[in-house]
Design a protein around this motif. Sequence first.
Motif, PDB file in Angstrom:
ATOM      1  N   SER A  38       5.682   3.414  -2.238  1.00  0.00           N
ATOM      2  CA  SER A  38       6.570   3.869  -0.972  1.00  0.00           C
ATOM      3  C   SER A  38       7.724   2.939  -0.982  1.00  0.00           C
ATOM      4  CB  SER A  38       5.845   3.533   0.339  1.00  0.00           C
ATOM      5  OG  SER A  38       4.855   4.701   0.346  1.00  0.00           O
ATOM      6  N   LYS A  39       7.380   1.815  -1.318  1.00  0.00           N
ATOM      7  CA  LYS A  39       8.827   0.870  -1.323  1.00  0.00           C
ATOM      8  C   LYS A  39       9.106   0.659  -2.736  1.00  0.00           C
ATOM      9  CE  LYS A  39       7.894  -0.174   3.385  1.00  0.00           C
ATOM     10  NZ  LYS A  39       7.069  -0.867   4.182  1.00  0.00           N
ATOM     11  N   VAL A  44      -3.428  -8.001   4.191  1.00  0.00           N
ATOM     12  CA  VAL A  44      -2.243  -7.721   3.615  1.00  0.00           C
ATOM     13  C   VAL A  44      -1.968  -8.891   2.744  1.00  0.00           C
ATOM     14  CG1 VAL A  44       0.330  -6.940   3.564  1.00  0.00           C
ATOM     15  CG2 VAL A  44      -1.468  -6.159   5.459  1.00  0.00           C
ATOM     16  N   MET A  74      -6.276   4.768   3.788  1.00  0.00           N
ATOM     17  CA  MET A  74      -6.666   3.623   4.661  1.00  0.00           C
ATOM     18  C   MET A  74      -7.422   4.323   5.725  1.00  0.00           C
ATOM     19  SD  MET A  74      -4.246   0.478   4.441  1.00  0.00           S
ATOM     20  CE  MET A  74      -2.693   1.042   3.965  1.00  0.00           C
ATOM     21  N   TYR A 130      -0.084  -5.895  10.513  1.00  0.00           N
ATOM     22  CA  TYR A 130       0.609  -4.612  10.614  1.00  0.00           C
ATOM     23  C   TYR A 130       0.040  -3.810  11.630  1.00  0.00           C
ATOM     24  CZ  TYR A 130       1.951  -0.174   8.265  1.00  0.00           C
ATOM     25  OH  TYR A 130       2.155   1.152   7.965  1.00  0.00           O
ATOM     26  N   HIS A 164      -2.337  -0.689  11.049  1.00  0.00           N
ATOM     27  CA  HIS A 164      -3.638  -1.004  10.822  1.00  0.00           C
ATOM     28  C   HIS A 164      -4.601  -1.022  12.202  1.00  0.00           C
ATOM     29  CE1 HIS A 164      -2.996  -3.355   6.794  1.00  0.00           C
ATOM     30  NE2 HIS A 164      -3.028  -2.122   6.543  1.00  0.00           N
ATOM     31  N   SER A 197       0.627   1.250  -2.892  1.00  0.00           N
ATOM     32  CA  SER A 197       1.447   2.557  -3.040  1.00  0.00           C
ATOM     33  C   SER A 197       3.006   2.357  -3.392  1.00  0.00           C
ATOM     34  CB  SER A 197       1.637   3.198  -1.873  1.00  0.00           C
ATOM     35  OG  SER A 197       2.640   2.638  -0.900  1.00  0.00           O
ATOM     36  N   SER A 206       0.855   8.638   0.470  1.00  0.00           N
ATOM     37  CA  SER A 206       0.507   7.429   1.345  1.00  0.00           C
ATOM     38  C   SER A 206      -0.699   6.717   1.395  1.00  0.00           C
ATOM     39  CB  SER A 206       0.886   8.266   2.883  1.00  0.00           C
ATOM     40  OG  SER A 206       0.338   7.334   3.796  1.00  0.00           O
ATOM     41  N   SER A 207      -0.348   5.340   1.330  1.00  0.00           N
ATOM     42  CA  SER A 207      -1.646   4.607   1.200  1.00  0.00           C
ATOM     43  C   SER A 207      -2.340   4.337   2.614  1.00  0.00           C
ATOM     44  CB  SER A 207      -1.254   3.245   0.773  1.00  0.00           C
ATOM     45  OG  SER A 207      -0.312   2.491   1.496  1.00  0.00           O
ATOM     46  N   LEU A 208      -1.390   4.350   3.563  1.00  0.00           N
ATOM     47  CA  LEU A 208      -1.851   4.361   5.058  1.00  0.00           C
ATOM     48  C   LEU A 208      -2.848   5.692   5.338  1.00  0.00           C
ATOM     49  CD1 LEU A 208      -1.484   2.895   7.763  1.00  0.00           C
ATOM     50  CD2 LEU A 208       0.117   4.744   8.446  1.00  0.00           C
ATOM     51  N   ASN A 244       2.456  -8.633   6.160  1.00  0.00           N
ATOM     52  CA  ASN A 244       3.322  -8.038   7.263  1.00  0.00           C
ATOM     53  C   ASN A 244       2.623  -8.463   8.588  1.00  0.00           C
ATOM     54  OD1 ASN A 244       4.282  -6.323   9.066  1.00  0.00           O
ATOM     55  ND2 ASN A 244       3.931  -4.264   8.244  1.00  0.00           N
ATOM     56  N   ALA A 275       0.030  -3.824  -0.365  1.00  0.00           N
ATOM     57  CA  ALA A 275       1.371  -2.932   0.010  1.00  0.00           C
ATOM     58  C   ALA A 275       2.493  -3.497  -0.908  1.00  0.00           C
ATOM     59  CB  ALA A 275       1.724  -2.544   1.335  1.00  0.00           C
ATOM     60  N   TYR A 276       2.499  -4.924  -0.630  1.00  0.00           N
ATOM     61  CA  TYR A 276       3.768  -5.455  -1.375  1.00  0.00           C
ATOM     62  C   TYR A 276       3.666  -6.285  -2.715  1.00  0.00           C
ATOM     63  CZ  TYR A 276       5.293  -3.989   2.909  1.00  0.00           C
ATOM     64  OH  TYR A 276       5.505  -3.232   4.240  1.00  0.00           O
ATOM     65  N   PHE A 288       9.669  -8.414   5.498  1.00  0.00           N
ATOM     66  CA  PHE A 288       9.497  -8.688   6.864  1.00  0.00           C
ATOM     67  C   PHE A 288       9.864 -10.058   7.202  1.00  0.00           C
ATOM     68  CE2 PHE A 288       6.908  -4.952   7.056  1.00  0.00           C
ATOM     69  CZ  PHE A 288       7.614  -4.195   7.742  1.00  0.00           C
ATOM     70  N   ASP A 293      -4.815  -4.326   1.538  1.00  0.00           N
ATOM     71  CA  ASP A 293      -3.850  -3.657   1.437  1.00  0.00           C
ATOM     72  C   ASP A 293      -2.768  -4.491   0.731  1.00  0.00           C
ATOM     73  OD1 ASP A 293      -1.407  -1.976   2.069  1.00  0.00           O
ATOM     74  OD2 ASP A 293      -1.679  -2.124   4.157  1.00  0.00           O
TER      75      ASP A 293
HETATM   76  N1  PLP Z   1       0.635  -1.174   4.438  1.00  0.00           N
HETATM   77  C1  PLP Z   1       1.626  -2.015   4.714  1.00  0.00           C
HETATM   78  C2  PLP Z   1       1.299  -3.571   4.980  1.00  0.00           C
HETATM   79  C3  PLP Z   1       2.837  -1.666   5.432  1.00  0.00           C
HETATM   80  O1  PLP Z   1       3.634  -2.535   5.877  1.00  0.00           O
HETATM   81  C4  PLP Z   1       3.116  -0.189   5.249  1.00  0.00           C
HETATM   82  C5  PLP Z   1       4.615   0.380   5.710  1.00  0.00           C
HETATM   83  O2  PLP Z   1       5.336  -0.448   6.239  1.00  0.00           O
HETATM   84  C6  PLP Z   1       2.406   0.627   4.566  1.00  0.00           C
HETATM   85  C7  PLP Z   1       1.083  -0.091   4.169  1.00  0.00           C
HETATM   86  C8  PLP Z   1       2.676   2.001   4.641  1.00  0.00           C
HETATM   87  O3  PLP Z   1       2.273   2.359   3.107  1.00  0.00           O
HETATM   88  P1  PLP Z   1       2.283   3.986   2.731  1.00  0.00           P
HETATM   89  O4  PLP Z   1       3.848   4.259   2.869  1.00  0.00           O
HETATM   90  O5  PLP Z   1       1.802   3.901   1.432  1.00  0.00           O
HETATM   91  O6  PLP Z   1       1.613   4.567   3.633  1.00  0.00           O
END
Ligand code: PLP
Length: 429
Positions: A261-262, A189, A110, A144, A147, A259, A105-107, A194, A225-226, A354, A223
């Motif tokens: 994750s998606k 982000v 973080m 987000y 965060h 990450s 998990s990147s969260l 997000n 993430a996308y 989103f 971040d």
């Molecule tokens: N960062 C953002 C901007 C997200 O929208 C999300 C999930 O919705 C995450 C991180 C979560 O990432 P991870 O699953 O790697 O913890």
Amino acid sequence: MISSKKYTEMTEGELERELAALRQEYERCATLGLKLDMSRGKPGADQLTLTQDMLGVISTPQDCITENGLDCRNYGLLDGIPEAKRIFSDLLGIPMQNIIVGGNSSLNMMYDSVARAMLYGVYGSVKPWGKYDKIKFLCPAPGYDRHFAICQSLGIEMITVPMTSDGPDMDMVERLAASDETVKGIWCVPKYSNPDGIIYSDETVRRFARLKTAAKDFRIFWDNAYCVHDIYGEGVSLLNLFNEAAAAGNPDIIMEFASTSKISFPGSGVAVMCASDNNLRQIKSIMTIQTIGFDKLNQMRHVKYFGSADGIRSHMKLHADILRPKFDAVLAAFREKLAPLGIAEWIEPKGGYFISLNLLDGTAKRTYELCSKLGVTLTTAGATFPYGIDPRDRNLRIAPSYPTPQELTEAVEILCLCSKIACAEKLIG
Ligand code: PLP
């Protein structure tokens, strides 16, 4: 009959009649017993199935040996296996030596990064952030919620910075960062933000790279993430802040996260953190106390399954094919049902997870509540702002990925109906 005339141009009598018709429809929908969820950015089951075969790619002991001869089944390699670093290096345009491939998990990475800074400081800190009476983070919003939750949980004061179509309001970011030594960080982000789906402009990224901060130990929490989550074609590419910051003589300012994750499985993907040599040296010296290493078998699974950054890029086209009709359905409903009434604004994102809907001021909470009563769950109104407080009470985050297309059509229908009721009520006063 429900109208398609601009609500702001209706007389009070017209609005009253409109509201009565909307409420009748609402009562009808209340009998349907709906249970629909557009609240979290989770991939649908069909997206998860795309990567199902990954679970079988490691079957022999030989499959577990890294290119430098280490056995992934055993302890070692705190910062990840080299072949996984190479893929992320290609994907993010950051040298392998500046990457830590972590856990699921990147969260988590973080949170750990901010918590570590509170306990120990970052490279260049004169003292741990937690030793100040108060420190502050800049929080572009809408943003987000998780965060913001990190800041709130660690007692970091949040300063809201408005988002523009080019990214955060950089005049405000520069002014606040330069004027206060206790402003230590900012959440960003930068691609398909997000919830707005905004890609930061080149100028915004360059201004971040050159950012002058009163704090010697200010960090941009980038971040990404996308980073490969295009839905409509290739999208606009994001300028590489890691390179820009280094070129501007500011290499230590960025901590980047991402990450799979998606890309593969949320909760069972692979996360990365990228930072300068100085930063990584300091981080690893503390991380090595925390863990002997992350899940290298999962890193290897990802390497064997995707093969390369290009493997990931082509895989993302399969995700896009599933997500595109869902985004299309939401956007088409907004265009058809909300646009003519003059009560809503939104940005049409080209990727990410989103859609961010802005209604008339003072109507988001009411819309959320009306939807909930009909069994349609949205992200809580206000969640996209620090402390859960949207100062204009107008923003709702829509996550179209999880429901089936049929469920989504029903859910958006309800959302539009509830938005109209809340806005008509507001205008009538
Ligand atoms: N960062 C953002 C901007 C997200 O929208 C999300 C999930 O919705 C995450 C991180 C979560 O990432 P991870 O699953 O790697 O913890």
